[in-house]
Scaffold this active site. Structure first.
Site, short mmCIF file in Angstrom:
data_model
loop_
_atom_site.label_atom_id
_atom_site.label_comp_id
_atom_site.label_asym_id
_atom_site.label_seq_id
_atom_site.Cartn_x
_atom_site.Cartn_y
_atom_site.Cartn_z
N GLN A 29 0.83 -1.20 0.00
CA GLN A 29 0.00 0.00 0.00
C GLN A 29 0.87 1.25 0.00
OE1 GLN A 29 -2.14 -0.26 3.79
NE2 GLN A 29 -0.32 -1.18 4.67
N GLU A 43 0.72 -7.66 12.23
CA GLU A 43 0.67 -6.58 11.25
C GLU A 43 1.42 -7.01 9.99
OE1 GLU A 43 0.43 -3.62 8.84
OE2 GLU A 43 -0.65 -3.39 10.75
N ASP A 103 -8.31 -4.52 14.09
CA ASP A 103 -8.02 -3.14 13.70
C ASP A 103 -7.44 -3.11 12.29
OD1 ASP A 103 -7.94 -0.37 14.20
OD2 ASP A 103 -5.81 -0.47 14.68
N ASP A 112 0.86 -11.95 7.61
CA ASP A 112 -0.53 -11.90 7.21
C ASP A 112 -1.34 -12.58 8.32
OD1 ASP A 112 -3.03 -12.32 6.08
OD2 ASP A 112 -2.26 -12.95 4.14
N CYS A 113 -2.40 -11.92 8.78
CA CYS A 113 -3.12 -12.45 9.93
C CYS A 113 -3.93 -13.71 9.61
CB CYS A 113 -4.03 -11.39 10.54
SG CYS A 113 -5.45 -10.93 9.51
N ASP A 126 -0.12 1.14 13.61
CA ASP A 126 0.23 2.44 14.20
C ASP A 126 0.69 2.31 15.64
OD1 ASP A 126 -2.31 2.75 16.00
OD2 ASP A 126 -3.10 2.40 13.99
#
Length: 334
Positions: A149, A221, A277, A256-257, A202
């Site tokens: 991204q 994350e 999140d 990767d979750c 974050d």
């Protein structure tokens, strides 16, 4: 570097139908005295479109609809004070002349703040329900493309640094209320608990939960570059928790979750809390789920498999104005 374009608008909604030719004749001198070249287009049932072009490239469009809508769009390239004053003076003259012409028979006059297009700093960002918000952004702090991204961190005088992922405004340093809400609004006791955070690059949720003495927090994350950018530029949000990927009561997995959730489910690992999140448009390296809603359903199903029977699952949802998405979220959770 070329100057940015400044787009100003002035709208009139009349209380009756418009005599298009009379409106044009009344407003023509205002534009002509600016040395602008005029081109008129007219249609029998659809009114007039008149363009005025200045030698410096600035131009105005005057659109006169016979049902009583008159629109002025003016685009200029002089963003210095004198240039802005000239535009304001021209629009003031148009407004005064229209009021003289229609003698109070104007339902509404609307002049919006000018939009700056093509500026070095982009201040305009859309919301989830399609509205446009102008932020008081004065600096691009961080702008990088990861394998997943685009990552921007922009500074706002009002909100502090703001994290934007592929055009989606995620979090500002002033958004502690969001972090508290997704953690349960201060009503949960995390002491001695096992917590799984999905996303959260974050560092805000991790930083706040670590303060509450959990047994272990695992944050998954996918994007290392989000963590790197926030560690350096979102310190008011993450504190020092992202300085290391492992701490006394937490670990950060750069993965990767989806595979992680599947692995934990297979291992029988269970959590007291799962906090989702993930970004508004989730990112995954798993190709089996193309639809965003199927992806969200998969995340929810896998999360339930690793959540203790008395555990709690927290996630963000859509603005109350995006009722279609709220309804879809509710169906996804059934």
């Amino acid at each position: 570097m070329a100057a940015a374009a400044r787009h100003s608008t002035l709208d009139f909604l009349l209380g009756a139908t418009a005599d298009c030719n009379a409106v044009l004749k009344a407003l023509q001198p205002i534009f002509q005295e600016q040395g602008m070249t005029e081109t008129v287009h007219n249609w029998e049932d659809h009114g007039y479109l008149v363009t005025y072009i200045k030698k410096n490239g600035s131009f105005a469009n005057l659109r006169i609809h016979p049902h009583g809508l008159v629109l002025v769009d003016l685009q200029s390239y002089n963003d210095h004070v004198k240039g802005r004053e000239e535009v304001d003076q021209l629009l003031n003259k148009v407004e005064e002349r229209m009021k003289e012409l229609f003698h109070g028979n104007i339902k509404r006059v609307k002049r919006l703040p000018a939009i700056l297009r093509g500026g070095v700093i982009d201040r305009y960002w859309p919301t989830a329900d399609g509205r446009l918000v102008e932020y008081d952004i004065d600096e691009v702090v961080y702008d990088e493309d990861s394998p997943f991204q685009n990552i921007k961190i922009l500074h706002s005088k009002q909100f502090g640094n703001i994290l934007i992922l592929s055009g989606d405004v995620n979090l500002a340093e002033s958004d502690l209320a969001y972090t508290q809400a997704i953690m349960g609004s201060g009503k949960e006791d995390y002491t001695g608990k096992e917590v799984l955070i999905l996303g959260g690059g974050d560092g805000g949720i991790l930083y706040e939960i670590v303060k509450l003495k959990p047994k272990m927090v695992t944050m998954v994350e996918i994007d290392q570059m989000v963590i790197d950018g926030c560690r350096k530029h979102m310190r008011k949000t993450c504190g020092d928790v992202l300085d290391n990927l492992k701490g006394e009561c937490y670990q950060v997995l750069i993965e990767d979750c989806i595979p992680v959730l599947k692995r934990y489910a297979k291992e029988g690992r269970m959590f007291d809390y799962v906090i989702n999140d993930l970004t508004a448009v989730p990112i995954s390296t798993s190709p089996e789920e193309d639809s965003t809603w199927e992806f969200l359903r998969l995340i929810l199903d896998l999360s339930m498999k690793v959540l203790k029977q008395d555990g709690k699952y927290f996630t963000q949802n859509h603005d109350v104005k995006t009722q279609d998405n709220v309804a879809r979220s509710q169906r996804t959770s059934v």
